[in-house]
Design a protein around this motif. Structure first.
Motif, mmCIF file in Angstrom:
data_model
loop_
_atom_site.group_PDB
_atom_site.id
_atom_site.type_symbol
_atom_site.label_atom_id
_atom_site.label_comp_id
_atom_site.label_asym_id
_atom_site.label_seq_id
_atom_site.Cartn_x
_atom_site.Cartn_y
_atom_site.Cartn_z
ATOM 1 N N UNK A 333 66.917 44.371 35.367
ATOM 2 C CA UNK A 333 65.558 43.879 35.153
ATOM 3 C C UNK A 333 65.647 42.373 34.952
ATOM 4 N N UNK A 334 64.768 41.644 35.605
ATOM 5 C CA UNK A 334 64.558 40.248 35.261
ATOM 6 C C UNK A 334 63.171 39.865 35.753
ATOM 7 N N UNK A 335 62.504 39.047 34.966
ATOM 8 C CA UNK A 335 61.149 38.675 35.327
ATOM 9 C C UNK A 335 60.744 37.354 34.711
ATOM 10 N N UNK A 336 59.660 36.818 35.240
ATOM 11 C CA UNK A 336 59.151 35.536 34.748
ATOM 12 C C UNK A 336 57.652 35.540 35.017
ATOM 13 N N UNK A 337 56.839 35.162 34.032
ATOM 14 C CA UNK A 337 55.386 35.235 34.226
ATOM 15 C C UNK A 337 54.889 34.283 35.308
ATOM 16 N N UNK A 338 53.704 34.576 35.784
ATOM 17 C CA UNK A 338 53.041 33.669 36.727
ATOM 18 C C UNK A 338 52.701 32.350 36.037
ATOM 19 N N UNK A 339 52.618 31.312 36.818
ATOM 20 C CA UNK A 339 52.317 29.986 36.284
ATOM 21 C C UNK A 339 51.055 30.027 35.423
ATOM 22 N N UNK A 340 51.112 29.312 34.310
ATOM 23 C CA UNK A 340 49.952 29.248 33.425
ATOM 24 C C UNK A 340 49.666 30.536 32.706
ATOM 25 N N UNK A 341 50.613 31.468 32.786
ATOM 26 C CA UNK A 341 50.446 32.791 32.168
ATOM 27 C C UNK A 341 49.182 33.480 32.698
ATOM 28 N N UNK A 342 48.964 33.350 34.003
ATOM 29 C CA UNK A 342 47.812 33.987 34.643
ATOM 30 C C UNK A 342 48.250 35.322 35.229
ATOM 31 N N UNK A 343 47.262 36.151 35.564
ATOM 32 C CA UNK A 343 47.572 37.516 35.968
ATOM 33 C C UNK A 343 47.100 37.872 37.374
ATOM 34 N N UNK A 344 46.054 37.230 37.847
ATOM 35 C CA UNK A 344 45.357 37.705 39.038
ATOM 36 C C UNK A 344 46.122 37.518 40.333
ATOM 37 N N UNK A 345 45.743 38.330 41.329
ATOM 38 C CA UNK A 345 46.286 38.192 42.673
ATOM 39 C C UNK A 345 46.038 36.779 43.182
ATOM 40 N N UNK A 346 47.047 36.206 43.827
ATOM 41 C CA UNK A 346 46.887 34.890 44.413
ATOM 42 C C UNK A 346 47.168 33.738 43.475
ATOM 43 N N UNK A 347 47.404 34.013 42.184
ATOM 44 C CA UNK A 347 47.727 32.934 41.262
ATOM 45 C C UNK A 347 49.161 32.469 41.523
ATOM 46 N N UNK A 348 49.457 31.178 41.281
ATOM 47 C CA UNK A 348 50.747 30.606 41.696
ATOM 48 C C UNK A 348 51.949 31.165 40.940
ATOM 49 N N UNK A 349 53.120 31.071 41.590
ATOM 50 C CA UNK A 349 54.360 31.631 41.044
ATOM 51 C C UNK A 349 55.519 30.645 41.200
ATOM 52 N N UNK A 350 55.259 29.368 41.005
ATOM 53 C CA UNK A 350 56.305 28.361 41.172
ATOM 54 C C UNK A 350 57.446 28.606 40.180
ATOM 55 N N UNK A 351 57.104 28.838 38.916
ATOM 56 C CA UNK A 351 58.121 29.097 37.898
ATOM 57 C C UNK A 351 58.904 30.359 38.193
ATOM 58 N N UNK A 352 58.216 31.418 38.537
ATOM 59 C CA UNK A 352 58.891 32.680 38.847
ATOM 60 C C UNK A 352 59.823 32.513 40.039
ATOM 61 N N UNK A 353 59.342 31.870 41.096
ATOM 62 C CA UNK A 353 60.170 31.697 42.286
ATOM 63 C C UNK A 353 61.446 30.939 41.944
#
Length: 441
Positions: A333-353
């Motif tokens: 398991x490993x994970x990282x939240x979406x940028x800005x701690x947002x949840x919705x579809x289409x929200x950015x994932x620069x940090x996660x990537x």
């Protein structure tokens, strides 16, 4: 003369039977195995990029939450990407209608099972087998979202157990520390293990113990002692559970589902002992920079360097132990939240990537050098889900965020093109490592 002829006929029959048995054995499906500290599948080295897909059995059912059409599409999407290893919850425990818990539940009470979910698990394994995919099936959970420890404590007579959404995680974890020493709770869990491992798939006719679509039985999702005082009993329970699984199923691998030292009260020696157990075939670790305080909600991208540095140190220390005990390691398991701690579809994932790319680089580099890293399962596959509420509600699509978490926070959706690009790059690299190892052998 007649006696001699009769003897020759009998000997010939035995030789023919032995030859047929050998041919059948050669044609029999191959299980994933461990040889010399590395995974082997079909006689070839097995390195992989997989994912977490805990809701697969529910999706495979025909009752509430079931969607076999979506399941087929999700499996096809993953297979097309080269993702062939799925970590799946066997089933949730306890009464339904409990906020923050997965439902429908499988084990409604000791010995009382929801056959619809069992059919879903059967169907899922059949569909995975058709696609050459394998499942890591976990049987318990230290956390509240599928019942697990709390359910078994309640059934063992400890009364209603607190839930984190009511009392907070510190109080919840203090209560769950009772599980390690509760023999009655353990026996109830062992009854469940016997039932599940003794099943035969209604669609394929294969006994579970004979099904190559299963890679590993896993004792639980992130099993913990939850206190230093409980650690000896915790270690004893894991040893008993793995020995029971081995006695019931000699064909499949056994794993713990551990987070690593983080799940052993930060005691690396404890993690080494439980992983070195003779019935445990390979090691697991997890990585959660946000949950573990390495990254903050308001500075996820700014905190990436610290998260990466801590990640490397954590991985290196566990790899040293794997080299000592000579067992493969999976980053499960490993994970990282979406940028800005947002949840919705289409929200950015620069940090996660960025985090995914870094973890993949550590796993792939070690595997390429012949190290003990053999695979990883990112958290997790949301696929085609369309979240309707931040808090999951019955009737909503399943993402890979369990019911106690914001829907979309850690899930990877089919529309997350940049994240999928990072994953596909690592899939291709692991396939290349497989090929090079096969050529070398």
């Amino acid at each position: 003369m007649k006696l001699k002829l009769y003897t020759l006929i009998i000997m010939g029959a035995f030789l023919l039977a032995a030859c047929q048995q050998k041919q059948q054995g050669a044609a029999a499906p191959d299980f994933v195995r461990v040889e010399n500290g590395h995974f082997v599948k079909g006689g070839k080295p097995y390195y992989y990029v997989g994912t977490n897909f805990w809701y697969g059995a529910i999706l495979g059912s025909e009752g509430q939450g079931g969607d076999r059409e979506r399941l087929a599409k999700e499996l096809d999407l993953m297979k097309q990407m080269g993702i062939d290893n799925l970590r799946i919850l066997v089933g949730s425990d306890g009464q339904r209608g409990v906020r923050t818990k997965v439902e429908p539940t499988l084990q409604e009470a000791p010995g009382v099972y929801n056959d619809t979910i069992l059919a879903g698990l059967d169907y899922l394994l059949q569909e995975m087998g058709k696609r050459g995919m394998v499942a890591v099936l976990y049987l318990n959970n230290s956390w509240e979202w599928s019942g697990g420890y709390g359910y078994y404590l309640e059934q063992a007579g400890e009364g209603r157990q607190p839930r984190p959404d009511e009392v907070g995680y510190p109080a919840f974890m203090e209560a769950m520390a009772k599980y390690a020493t509760n023999e009655k709770a353990h026996q109830l869990f062992y009854d469940y293990v016997r039932f599940i491992l003794g099943r035969t798939n209604r669609y394929t006719g294969l006994a579970y113990k004979d099904d190559p679509a299963i890679m590993s039985w896993q004792i639980g999702n992130e099993p913990r002692a939850f206190s230093r005082e409980a650690m000896p009993a915790f270690e004893k329970w894991l040893a008993e559970a793995s020995a029971l699984i081995r006695s019931l199923d000699p064909n499949h691998l056994i794993s713990i589902g551990s987070e690593g030292a983080w799940g052993c009260e930060n005691d690396f020696d404890c993690w080494e002992r439980i992983t070195a157990d003779k019935n445990i075939d390979y090691a697991n670790i997890h990585l959660w920079p946000y949950n573990w305080g390495w990254a903050k909600q308001d500075s996820l991208i700014e905190n990436l360097p610290r998260a990466k540095a801590n990640t490397k140190d954590y991985i290196d220390r566990h790899l040293q132990i794997c080299a000592k005990i000579k067992k493969p390691l999976v980053m499960e398991e490993f994970g990282y939240p979406r940028d800005g701690f947002k949840f919705g579809l289409g929200t950015p994932t620069v940090g996660r990537d960025g985090f995914y790319e870094y973890v993949f680089s550590l796993v792939g580099d070690n595997a390429a050098q012949g190290g003990y890293f053999a695979g990883c399962n990112f958290w997790g596959w949301g696929g085609l889900a369309k979240p309707q509420h931040e808090q999951w509600m019955p009737g909503d699509d399943y993402t890979n965020d369990p019911a106690q978490e914001a829907q979309g926070l850690n899930s990877v959706f089919a529309s997350d093109s940049t994240t999928l690009g990072v994953i596909k790059k690592e899939v291709d690299r692991m396939n290349s490592i497989r090929t090079s190892r096969e050529t070398a052998n």
